[in-house]
Design an enzyme around this catalytic site. Structure first.
Site, PDB file in Angstrom:
ATOM      1  N   ASN A  99       3.762  -5.426   5.738  1.00 47.42           N
ATOM      2  CA  ASN A  99       2.636  -6.285   6.135  1.00 47.42           C
ATOM      3  C   ASN A  99       3.113  -7.583   6.783  1.00 47.42           C
ATOM      4  OD1 ASN A  99       0.278  -4.719   5.296  1.00 47.42           O
ATOM      5  ND2 ASN A  99       1.109  -4.959   3.240  1.00 47.42           N
ATOM      6  N   GLY A 136      -1.967  -4.323   1.053  1.00 47.89           N
ATOM      7  CA  GLY A 136      -2.059  -5.544   1.848  1.00 47.89           C
ATOM      8  C   GLY A 136      -1.078  -6.622   1.470  1.00 47.89           C
ATOM      9  N   ASP A 178      -4.276   6.842  10.295  1.00 45.85           N
ATOM     10  CA  ASP A 178      -4.005   5.471  10.747  1.00 45.85           C
ATOM     11  C   ASP A 178      -2.604   5.308  11.324  1.00 45.85           C
ATOM     12  OD1 ASP A 178      -2.345   5.451   8.504  1.00 45.85           O
ATOM     13  OD2 ASP A 178      -3.546   4.013   7.371  1.00 45.85           O
ATOM     14  N   SER A 180       0.813  -1.213   0.000  1.00 46.12           N
ATOM     15  CA  SER A 180       0.000   0.000   0.000  1.00 46.12           C
ATOM     16  C   SER A 180       0.849   1.266   0.000  1.00 46.12           C
ATOM     17  CB  SER A 180      -0.935   0.006   1.215  1.00 46.12           C
ATOM     18  OG  SER A 180      -0.199  -0.134   2.423  1.00 46.12           O
ATOM     19  N   HIS A 183       0.359   4.990   7.116  1.00 50.71           N
ATOM     20  CA  HIS A 183       0.616   5.470   5.760  1.00 50.71           C
ATOM     21  C   HIS A 183       0.918   6.967   5.747  1.00 50.71           C
ATOM     22  CE1 HIS A 183      -1.921   1.842   5.292  1.00 50.71           C
ATOM     23  NE2 HIS A 183      -1.111   1.610   4.268  1.00 50.71           N
TER      24      HIS A 183
END
Length: 228
Positions: free
Chosen positions: A112, A84, A199, A47, A202
């Site tokens: 991830n 992801g 979040d 991502s 990012h």
């Protein structure tokens, strides 16, 4: 990934080499000089590469494209980021990412794996498969590192953090220590937080711009390698 994956990448590398050789013969025999073409770079990632949470023009790949153009580099940068994705996902799709026109590849995977607490040995094997596929296809690589947080314990952190510099050295790939180095989070954590999306994982558009400025010189070095 097994022997079938490795065999496939080696086969692809042979085909790619034959194709390039044949094209050279055709141009020489016909008395034409091949026109200079853009260096094609695939950005294989998750991502962070794909541009999660941002409008398209603010993502990593579009901002890096603009940065490279400002430096006068003739580069076609392909967004091969999948939100992801783990190192296993990257290894599974590297074969079709490395199309015959790709000259170089940025590999930015592992975040991830960390979020899922995947065994560093597994992540290492997946990244090694990606680098082996690139070598078989005669594609230069910039391997972008990822550093484990301390909450997994010192042994996990040491094993994970060592993956990237060791594999880069073993495969003669260019190496950048961390995707997030441009945010300078170690010296000013509060300022770095303002460069992240809500979040906390990012980067926002401003954060991406700093990441691009930090990684850009390494990408230029990658382009130079691919041009030689």
């Amino acid at each position: 990934m097994g022997s079938s994956f490795e065999a496939g990448t080696v086969g692809y590398g042979a085909v790619a080499g034959i194709r390039k050789a044949l094209m050279s013969v055709i141009f020489v025999c016909c008395g034409f000089a091949a026109a200079a073409e853009s260096v094609v770079v695939a950005a294989l990632g998750d991502s962070l590469t794909q541009g999660y949470g941002l409008i398209e023009e603010q993502g990593f790949v579009p901002q890096m494209r603009r940065w490279l153009a400002e430096q006068g580099a003739d580069v076609r940068l392909i967004n091969a980021g999948v939100s992801g994705d783990t190192t296993a996902g990257g290894a599974a799709r590297v074969g079709w990412t490395l199309t015959p026109d790709v000259d170089a590849m940025i590999v930015a995977l592992g975040g991830n794996d960390l979020l899922r607490g995947i065994d560093p040995a597994v992540a290492r094997a997946n990244l090694e498969a990606i680098l082996a596929a690139a070598a078989a296809a005669d594609v230069e690589v910039l391997l972008v590192g990822m550093e484990a947080p301390g909450n997994y314990g010192p042994d996990y952190k040491a094993a994970f953090d060592a993956i990237y510099p060791e594999l880069a050295a073993a495969h003669d790939a260019l190496y950048a220590q961390s995707f997030f180095d441009g945010l300078d989070a170690a010296s000013d954590p509060e300022a770095a937080l303002k460069l992240m999306q809500p979040d906390g994982i990012h980067p926002n558009a401003e954060g991406v711009a700093l990441i691009v400025a930090d990684l850009g010189p390494k990408v230029l070095e990658l382009v130079q390698r691919a041009s030689e």
